[in-house]
Scaffold this active site. Sequence first.
Site, PDB file in Angstrom:
ATOM      1  N   GLU A 146      -5.522  10.397   7.969  1.00  0.00           N
ATOM      2  CA  GLU A 146      -4.133  10.164   8.785  1.00  0.00           C
ATOM      3  C   GLU A 146      -3.665  11.020   9.753  1.00  0.00           C
ATOM      4  O   GLU A 146      -2.932  10.744  10.517  1.00  0.00           O
ATOM      5  CB  GLU A 146      -3.594  10.807   7.748  1.00  0.00           C
ATOM      6  N   CYS A 174     -10.885   3.209  -1.207  1.00  0.00           N
ATOM      7  CA  CYS A 174      -9.704   3.832  -1.656  1.00  0.00           C
ATOM      8  C   CYS A 174      -9.892   2.919   0.386  1.00  0.00           C
ATOM      9  O   CYS A 174     -10.010   2.631   1.242  1.00  0.00           O
ATOM     10  CB  CYS A 174      -9.720   5.281  -0.758  1.00  0.00           C
ATOM     11  N   THR A 175      -8.403   2.688   0.145  1.00  0.00           N
ATOM     12  CA  THR A 175      -8.006   2.099   1.756  1.00  0.00           C
ATOM     13  C   THR A 175      -8.571   2.108   2.517  1.00  0.00           C
ATOM     14  O   THR A 175      -8.759   1.747   4.078  1.00  0.00           O
ATOM     15  CB  THR A 175      -6.527   2.154   1.460  1.00  0.00           C
ATOM     16  N   HIS A 176      -8.498   3.945   2.982  1.00  0.00           N
ATOM     17  CA  HIS A 176      -8.420   4.676   4.429  1.00  0.00           C
ATOM     18  C   HIS A 176     -10.137   4.394   4.791  1.00  0.00           C
ATOM     19  O   HIS A 176     -11.142   4.441   5.918  1.00  0.00           O
ATOM     20  CB  HIS A 176      -8.047   5.568   4.114  1.00  0.00           C
ATOM     21  N   ASP A 187       0.941  -1.230   0.397  1.00  0.00           N
ATOM     22  CA  ASP A 187      -0.110  -0.345  -0.116  1.00  0.00           C
ATOM     23  C   ASP A 187       1.251   1.426   0.145  1.00  0.00           C
ATOM     24  O   ASP A 187       2.017   1.195   0.183  1.00  0.00           O
ATOM     25  CB  ASP A 187      -0.749  -0.351   1.397  1.00  0.00           C
ATOM     26  N   SER A 188       0.120   2.266  -0.530  1.00  0.00           N
ATOM     27  CA  SER A 188       0.655   3.473  -0.855  1.00  0.00           C
ATOM     28  C   SER A 188       1.620   4.220   0.939  1.00  0.00           C
ATOM     29  O   SER A 188       2.280   4.925   1.616  1.00  0.00           O
ATOM     30  CB  SER A 188       0.428   5.153  -0.911  1.00  0.00           C
ATOM     31  N   TYR A 205      -0.414   9.144  -2.441  1.00  0.00           N
ATOM     32  CA  TYR A 205       0.036   8.352  -4.263  1.00  0.00           C
ATOM     33  C   TYR A 205      -1.516   9.701  -4.787  1.00  0.00           C
ATOM     34  O   TYR A 205      -1.005   9.162  -5.875  1.00  0.00           O
ATOM     35  CB  TYR A 205      -0.358   7.134  -4.364  1.00  0.00           C
ATOM     36  N   CYS A 224      -3.900  -1.087  -2.048  1.00  0.00           N
ATOM     37  CA  CYS A 224      -3.652   0.718  -2.628  1.00  0.00           C
ATOM     38  C   CYS A 224      -5.020   0.131  -3.734  1.00  0.00           C
ATOM     39  O   CYS A 224      -4.437  -0.088  -4.721  1.00  0.00           O
ATOM     40  CB  CYS A 224      -2.836   0.831  -2.676  1.00  0.00           C
ATOM     41  N   ASN A 225      -5.750   1.182  -3.546  1.00  0.00           N
ATOM     42  CA  ASN A 225      -6.430   1.854  -4.608  1.00  0.00           C
ATOM     43  C   ASN A 225      -6.141   2.295  -5.735  1.00  0.00           C
ATOM     44  O   ASN A 225      -6.674   1.554  -6.746  1.00  0.00           O
ATOM     45  CB  ASN A 225      -8.105   2.495  -4.828  1.00  0.00           C
ATOM     46  N   THR A 226      -5.596   3.465  -5.911  1.00  0.00           N
ATOM     47  CA  THR A 226      -4.346   3.579  -6.869  1.00  0.00           C
ATOM     48  C   THR A 226      -3.318   3.333  -7.334  1.00  0.00           C
ATOM     49  O   THR A 226      -3.878   3.211  -8.651  1.00  0.00           O
ATOM     50  CB  THR A 226      -4.056   5.210  -5.703  1.00  0.00           C
TER      51      THR A 226
HETATM   52  N1  DGL Z   1      -3.872   4.319  -0.240  1.00  0.00           N
HETATM   53  C1  DGL Z   1      -5.065   4.831  -1.055  1.00  0.00           C
HETATM   54  C2  DGL Z   1      -6.165   4.337  -2.299  1.00  0.00           C
HETATM   55  O1  DGL Z   1      -6.599   3.328  -1.547  1.00  0.00           O
HETATM   56  C3  DGL Z   1      -4.913   6.122  -0.578  1.00  0.00           C
HETATM   57  C4  DGL Z   1      -3.923   7.256   0.085  1.00  0.00           C
HETATM   58  C5  DGL Z   1      -2.934   7.356  -0.722  1.00  0.00           C
HETATM   59  O2  DGL Z   1      -3.689   8.188  -1.672  1.00  0.00           O
HETATM   60  O3  DGL Z   1      -1.783   7.000  -0.919  1.00  0.00           O
HETATM   61  O4  DGL Z   1      -6.025   4.667  -3.182  1.00  0.00           O
END
Ligand code: DGL
Length: 271
Positions: free
Chosen positions: A158, A190-192, A11-12, A43, A74-76
């Site tokens: 965060e 998104c993970t968060h 993950d990012s 990311y 990570c979705n991104t």
């Molecule tokens: N992990 C990223 C996602 O799921 C979210 C945090 C980021 O922007 O890096 O898209």
Amino acid sequence: MKENISIGVFDSGFGGLEILREITKELPQYNYIYLGDTARVPYGNRFQEEVYNFTEQAVDFLFKRDCHLIIVACNTVSSEALRKIQQKYLPENYPEKRVLGVVIPVAEAAIETKNNRIGVIATQGTVNSSVFERELKKLNPKIKLFQRACPLLVAAIEDGKQDSKETRMLLENYLNPLLEKKVDVLILGCTHYGLLEKQIKEIVGDKVKIISEGKIVAEKLKDYLKRHPQIDNVLSKNSEIEFLTTDLTDKFKTLGTVFFGKPFDPKKIFL
Ligand code: DGL
């Protein structure tokens, strides 16, 4: 030396720890290496090329550490880099290894909709890639997808502000336009955002089904390993987890504990 063939989870930053939590609940027997690129998070608003380059570095790192399979939490990354990794980088460099993302499992879970109107909230990068639109339409061309980038949510989480009034207002602003479109399924892309599920539920109400990623990804991985015994057979099963980060801070430990659900001991590495 004991053989240690692991599943990598990349993950990012911290968010993927929530996905890892669900995966290890469902599949506790495997060995895992979690890699969070906390030095370069977020990311979500970076250029696609940059996200791809970071992903290549992480994939190289995890494969060199004897991972045989990587889950991109990570979705991104799943949206902006995964296709090229799967179609070009792996066949050329690691033909026997696999990298899987979160978007396809989530799209498969989301298509059970009553009115074919689905909403997704995600980072700007994920929204720009239109990956959810593409994957959902492959499964059901009648789906109408309404996307909403939520660029301020990752930072709010965060900063530990998930229960604050400001975050609640942000969420209302992001979600109301989707509710006006009468979506009956909402993807937390998104993970968060899994950490905001309770607040999101309060805003969207009972009629909107929320698709949160952790459990879905864990169930799909279980199914994948059943269907691919050639991969399952090489994976070590000593229930060990290693936590790696590119920037070791107290925040990784404290916030990471919130995402992972219990304390852990991270180590710093360089990509
Ligand atoms: N992990 C990223 C996602 O799921 C979210 C945090 C980021 O922007 O890096 O898209």
